[in-house]
Design a protein around this motif. Structure first.
Motif, PDB file in Angstrom:
ATOM      1  N   ALA A 151     -10.521 -13.490  83.354  1.00 45.39           N
ATOM      2  CA  ALA A 151     -11.567 -12.496  83.581  1.00 45.39           C
ATOM      3  C   ALA A 151     -11.266 -11.147  83.711  1.00 45.39           C
ATOM      4  CB  ALA A 151     -12.604 -12.840  84.570  1.00 45.39           C
ATOM      5  N   GLU A 152      -9.636 -10.718  84.140  1.00 46.11           N
ATOM      6  CA  GLU A 152      -9.465  -9.348  84.695  1.00 46.11           C
ATOM      7  C   GLU A 152      -8.541  -8.928  83.658  1.00 46.11           C
ATOM      8  OE1 GLU A 152      -8.877 -12.200  86.960  1.00 46.11           O
ATOM      9  OE2 GLU A 152     -10.825 -11.747  87.916  1.00 46.11           O
ATOM     10  N   TYR A 153      -8.301  -9.645  82.406  1.00 42.95           N
ATOM     11  CA  TYR A 153      -7.475  -9.146  81.337  1.00 42.95           C
ATOM     12  C   TYR A 153      -8.145  -8.323  80.613  1.00 42.95           C
ATOM     13  CZ  TYR A 153      -4.636  -9.773  76.976  1.00 42.95           C
ATOM     14  OH  TYR A 153      -3.786  -9.488  76.216  1.00 42.95           O
ATOM     15  N   PRO A 154      -7.476  -7.086  80.407  1.00 38.30           N
ATOM     16  CA  PRO A 154      -8.091  -5.896  79.842  1.00 38.30           C
ATOM     17  C   PRO A 154      -9.053  -6.144  78.575  1.00 38.30           C
ATOM     18  CG  PRO A 154      -6.191  -5.283  80.611  1.00 38.30           C
ATOM     19  CD  PRO A 154      -6.298  -6.663  80.740  1.00 38.30           C
ATOM     20  N   LEU A 155      -8.769  -7.237  77.836  1.00 35.74           N
ATOM     21  CA  LEU A 155      -9.555  -7.335  76.432  1.00 35.74           C
ATOM     22  C   LEU A 155     -10.805  -8.141  76.859  1.00 35.74           C
ATOM     23  CD1 LEU A 155      -6.626  -8.365  73.899  1.00 35.74           C
ATOM     24  CD2 LEU A 155      -7.802  -5.848  74.366  1.00 35.74           C
ATOM     25  N   CYS A 156     -10.865  -8.325  78.107  1.00 35.20           N
ATOM     26  CA  CYS A 156     -12.410  -9.174  78.477  1.00 35.20           C
ATOM     27  C   CYS A 156     -13.120  -8.070  79.302  1.00 35.20           C
ATOM     28  CB  CYS A 156     -11.842 -10.230  79.409  1.00 35.20           C
ATOM     29  SG  CYS A 156     -13.417 -11.089  80.029  1.00 35.20           S
ATOM     30  N   VAL A 157     -14.297  -7.530  78.872  1.00 33.30           N
ATOM     31  CA  VAL A 157     -14.730  -6.471  78.981  1.00 33.30           C
ATOM     32  C   VAL A 157     -15.205  -6.518  80.569  1.00 33.30           C
ATOM     33  CG1 VAL A 157     -16.686  -4.708  78.517  1.00 33.30           C
ATOM     34  CG2 VAL A 157     -15.440  -5.797  76.732  1.00 33.30           C
ATOM     35  N   HIS A 209     -28.962   1.204  93.379  1.00 28.12           N
ATOM     36  CA  HIS A 209     -29.275   2.135  92.927  1.00 28.12           C
ATOM     37  C   HIS A 209     -28.105   2.896  92.036  1.00 28.12           C
ATOM     38  CE1 HIS A 209     -33.310   2.624  94.598  1.00 28.12           C
ATOM     39  NE2 HIS A 209     -32.973   1.786  95.392  1.00 28.12           N
ATOM     40  N   ILE A 210     -27.988   2.432  91.102  1.00 29.62           N
ATOM     41  CA  ILE A 210     -26.866   3.014  89.994  1.00 29.62           C
ATOM     42  C   ILE A 210     -26.596   4.586  90.072  1.00 29.62           C
ATOM     43  CG2 ILE A 210     -25.601   2.775  87.766  1.00 29.62           C
ATOM     44  CD1 ILE A 210     -27.254   0.014  87.602  1.00 29.62           C
ATOM     45  N   GLU A 211     -25.409   4.941  90.453  1.00 26.17           N
ATOM     46  CA  GLU A 211     -25.109   6.300  90.483  1.00 26.17           C
ATOM     47  C   GLU A 211     -23.680   6.582  89.441  1.00 26.17           C
ATOM     48  OE1 GLU A 211     -24.449   7.576  94.333  1.00 26.17           O
ATOM     49  OE2 GLU A 211     -26.754   7.954  94.579  1.00 26.17           O
ATOM     50  N   HIS A 212     -23.048   5.558  89.286  1.00 24.78           N
ATOM     51  CA  HIS A 212     -21.602   5.679  88.560  1.00 24.78           C
ATOM     52  C   HIS A 212     -21.399   4.393  88.004  1.00 24.78           C
ATOM     53  CE1 HIS A 212     -16.973   5.900  88.275  1.00 24.78           C
ATOM     54  NE2 HIS A 212     -17.548   7.018  87.722  1.00 24.78           N
ATOM     55  N   ILE A 213     -20.965   4.367  86.738  1.00 22.71           N
ATOM     56  CA  ILE A 213     -20.718   3.181  85.818  1.00 22.71           C
ATOM     57  C   ILE A 213     -19.386   3.527  85.212  1.00 22.71           C
ATOM     58  CG2 ILE A 213     -21.325   1.846  83.856  1.00 22.71           C
ATOM     59  CD1 ILE A 213     -24.238   2.946  84.453  1.00 22.71           C
ATOM     60  N   THR A 214     -18.530   2.524  84.906  1.00 21.86           N
ATOM     61  CA  THR A 214     -17.307   2.376  84.340  1.00 21.86           C
ATOM     62  C   THR A 214     -17.131   1.117  83.663  1.00 21.86           C
ATOM     63  OG1 THR A 214     -15.801   1.154  86.227  1.00 21.86           O
ATOM     64  CG2 THR A 214     -15.907   3.785  85.884  1.00 21.86           C
ATOM     65  N   VAL A 215     -16.619   1.242  82.448  1.00 21.01           N
ATOM     66  CA  VAL A 215     -16.630   0.313  81.523  1.00 21.01           C
ATOM     67  C   VAL A 215     -14.967  -0.109  81.263  1.00 21.01           C
ATOM     68  CG1 VAL A 215     -16.980  -1.031  79.145  1.00 21.01           C
ATOM     69  CG2 VAL A 215     -18.790   0.198  80.543  1.00 21.01           C
ATOM     70  N   GLN A 216     -14.332  -1.290  81.293  1.00 21.78           N
ATOM     71  CA  GLN A 216     -12.866  -1.330  80.862  1.00 21.78           C
ATOM     72  C   GLN A 216     -13.057  -2.436  79.802  1.00 21.78           C
ATOM     73  OE1 GLN A 216     -10.158  -3.387  83.610  1.00 21.78           O
ATOM     74  NE2 GLN A 216      -8.537  -2.251  82.271  1.00 21.78           N
ATOM     75  N   ASP A 217     -12.643  -1.888  78.616  1.00 21.58           N
ATOM     76  CA  ASP A 217     -12.671  -2.847  77.415  1.00 21.58           C
ATOM     77  C   ASP A 217     -11.386  -2.769  76.767  1.00 21.58           C
ATOM     78  OD1 ASP A 217     -12.819  -0.099  76.167  1.00 21.58           O
ATOM     79  OD2 ASP A 217     -14.559  -0.814  74.753  1.00 21.58           O
ATOM     80  N   PHE A 218     -10.327  -2.234  77.231  1.00 21.22           N
ATOM     81  CA  PHE A 218      -9.023  -2.384  76.444  1.00 21.22           C
ATOM     82  C   PHE A 218      -7.925  -1.938  77.553  1.00 21.22           C
ATOM     83  CE2 PHE A 218      -5.937  -1.561  73.070  1.00 21.22           C
ATOM     84  CZ  PHE A 218      -6.064  -2.746  72.377  1.00 21.22           C
ATOM     85  N   PHE A 219      -6.612  -1.943  77.153  1.00 17.28           N
ATOM     86  CA  PHE A 219      -5.756  -1.064  77.988  1.00 17.28           C
ATOM     87  C   PHE A 219      -5.927   0.214  77.886  1.00 17.28           C
ATOM     88  CE2 PHE A 219      -3.973  -5.263  76.310  1.00 17.28           C
ATOM     89  CZ  PHE A 219      -3.578  -5.854  77.596  1.00 17.28           C
ATOM     90  N   GLY A 221      -7.186   2.187  80.890  1.00  9.20           N
ATOM     91  CA  GLY A 221      -8.173   2.602  81.667  1.00  9.20           C
ATOM     92  C   GLY A 221      -9.647   2.464  81.463  1.00  9.20           C
ATOM     93  N   ASP A 222     -10.355   2.988  82.419  1.00  9.32           N
ATOM     94  CA  ASP A 222     -11.828   2.713  82.453  1.00  9.32           C
ATOM     95  C   ASP A 222     -12.393   3.947  81.547  1.00  9.32           C
ATOM     96  OD1 ASP A 222     -11.746   0.567  84.001  1.00  9.32           O
ATOM     97  OD2 ASP A 222     -12.025   1.506  85.877  1.00  9.32           O
ATOM     98  N   VAL A 223     -13.561   3.595  81.070  1.00  9.50           N
ATOM     99  CA  VAL A 223     -14.353   4.646  80.395  1.00  9.50           C
ATOM    100  C   VAL A 223     -15.650   4.790  81.352  1.00  9.50           C
ATOM    101  CG1 VAL A 223     -15.682   5.359  78.395  1.00  9.50           C
ATOM    102  CG2 VAL A 223     -13.720   4.122  78.096  1.00  9.50           C
ATOM    103  N   ASP A 224     -16.092   6.276  81.497  1.00 11.08           N
ATOM    104  CA  ASP A 224     -17.159   6.380  82.578  1.00 11.08           C
ATOM    105  C   ASP A 224     -18.414   6.546  81.480  1.00 11.08           C
ATOM    106  OD1 ASP A 224     -15.905   6.794  84.769  1.00 11.08           O
ATOM    107  OD2 ASP A 224     -15.254   8.920  84.703  1.00 11.08           O
ATOM    108  N   VAL A 225     -19.544   5.938  81.997  1.00  6.92           N
ATOM    109  CA  VAL A 225     -20.809   5.978  81.240  1.00  6.92           C
ATOM    110  C   VAL A 225     -21.799   6.592  82.206  1.00  6.92           C
ATOM    111  CG1 VAL A 225     -22.534   4.515  80.089  1.00  6.92           C
ATOM    112  CG2 VAL A 225     -20.028   3.929  79.880  1.00  6.92           C
ATOM    113  N   SER A 226     -22.659   7.339  81.693  1.00 11.48           N
ATOM    114  CA  SER A 226     -23.582   7.921  82.575  1.00 11.48           C
ATOM    115  C   SER A 226     -24.636   6.921  82.729  1.00 11.48           C
ATOM    116  CB  SER A 226     -24.258   9.215  81.805  1.00 11.48           C
ATOM    117  OG  SER A 226     -24.912   8.979  80.890  1.00 11.48           O
TER     118      SER A 226
END
Length: 124
Positions: A35-41, A86-96, A98-103
């Motif tokens: 689950a922690e492998y970067p190709l596993c979102v 109460h969501i204030e910050h979202i990050t998505v990691q979907d590849f090698f 680093g994370d991508v910030d999503v508003s």
């Protein structure tokens, strides 16, 4: 608020992070080494954890009990109280790389119906 471990912690500092992995979706992310492998979102949602407002508790209980029916049979004196992030910050990691910030506004603008019948990962 009852003084259980979680509520004692959030009385000191209410911010939490909940991380969800694509590996939790049956049939997805089976190619990875975990689950922690970067190709596993992975998506991380961060913000304050607060009790559900009194006027929304019954709806929250109904939603929880629909997903976790055994909770409906917990003893009345259990002290159960629904909470929400109460969501204030979202990050998505979907590849090698680093994370991508999503508003949060972009996140909440997406309708689940936009994805019905579509694959989770694009082949292009």
């Amino acid at each position: 608020m009852p003084n259980y471990a979680v509520t004692a912690d959030i009385q000191t500092h209410e911010n939490v992070t909940v991380t969800l992995s694509e590996a939790a979706i049956n049939g997805h992310c089976t190619y990875s080494s975990g689950a922690e492998y970067p190709l596993c979102v992975q998506t991380s949602l961060t913000g304050p954890l607060r009790p559900v407002p009194d006027d929304q508790v019954e709806e929250a209980r109904a939603l929880l009990f629909a997903r976790f029916p055994a909770m409906a049979n917990w003893p009345r004196d259990h002290g159960f109280q629904p909470f929400e992030v109460h969501i204030e910050h979202i990050t998505v990691q979907d590849f090698f790389g680093g994370d991508v910030d999503v508003s949060p506004s972009d996140y909440f603008a997406v309708k689940p119906s936009d994805f019905v019948g579509r694959p989770l990962v694009s082949s292009t």
